[in-house]
Design an enzyme around this catalytic site. Structure first.
Site: not given
Ligand code: PXP
Length: 254
Positions: A15, A18, A51, A53, A57, A78, A109, A159, A202
């Site tokens: 992922n 970040h 993801h 969003r 962000r 995502e 999340t 998931e 996660h």
């Protein structure tokens, strides 16, 4: 493939949200999430997760465009189950879409998707994505009712949310952590028996990954924040290779 054991290699989806968080902190073009995706591929990742969003962000629409054409790894997009996100997914047709709950005020999340109470909406939402050839995954708690509902609404994948297990791993009782691990283990078996592919993710770290990677029904782990943080110290390539090695050690013979 049997209904109880996932016979393939345990996949790692990286992922890269970040990397975009860091970029957006300065508002410029670096660090570039696409460069991270290409580096993840070179380090042995099997997929990229991003993801998009509602508030953009971290990942932006332009990142999805760049990842769709510039990375050869399968993209797992995502997103929340909203009309806006559905039209974006139908435009880009990523390999997979993972539907997640989303609240603006949350930092990440926090919980699993409520599937059982939203089956009509989710069935309608998933159908066109399936028709477009996208695999639909639902990010849910390892709760028997949610898993059963996921199979009913036409998801191909669930998931399982490992956040609570990871939290207990850091500062909870061993008994609470093991209870959560047992819930994830039972959930993975239930989902597989219903014909669903099982992923998990996660909060996973080097310290917490092995017991999850050892659950035989799990086909893929999606890991982000820890890897990007670790990359600050050892580089992204080394961080991903170390995670892969830990996953493989936990799944001997694969
Ligand atoms: N899977 C899902 C569905 C997520 O929402 C996230 C966080 O964006 C992850 C996996 C990765 O979690 P983490 O960044 O804590 O490794």
């Amino acid at each position: 493939m049997s209904q109880t054991d996932f016979a393939g290699r345990l996949r790692l989806g990286v992922n890269i949200d970040h990397v975009a968080t860091l970029r957006n902190a300065r508002g410029g073009a670096v660090p570039d999430p696409l460069r991270a995706a290409r580096m993840a591929e070179a380090a042995g990742a099997d997929g990229i997760t991003a993801h998009l969003r509602e508030d953009r962000r971290h990942i932006r629409d332009s990142d999805i465009a760049a990842l769709s054409t510039g990375s050869s790894l399968p993209l797992n997009l995502e997103m929340a189950a909203t009309p806006e996100m559905q039209s974006i997914a139908l435009h880009y047709r990523p390999h997979a879409v993972c539907l997640v709950p989303e609240r603006r005020e949350e930092r990440t999340t926090e919980g699993g998707l409520e599937v059982e109470g939203d089956t009509v909406h989710l069935s309608d939402f998933i159908a066109p994505l399936r028709a477009a050839g996208t695999r639909v995954s639902l990010f849910i708690a390892a709760d028997p009712a949610q898993i059963e509902a996921a199979a009913r609404v036409g998801a191909a994948v669930v998931e399982l949310h490992t956040g609570a297990y990871c939290d207990f791993h850091v500062d909870g009782s061993l008994a609470a952590r093991d209870a959560e691990l047992a819930r994830l283990t039972a959930g993975a078996a239930q989902a597989r028996a219903l014909g669903l592919e099982v992923h998990a993710g996660h909060g996973l770290t080097y310290d917490s990954v092995a017991p999850i990677a050892a659950i035989p029904e799990i086909a893929e782990l999606n890991i982000g924040h820890f890897l990007i943080g670790e990359a600050v110290f050892v580089g992204l390539d080394a961080a991903i290779r170390q995670m892969r090695a830990l996953m493989e050690d936990a799944r001997p013979g694969v």
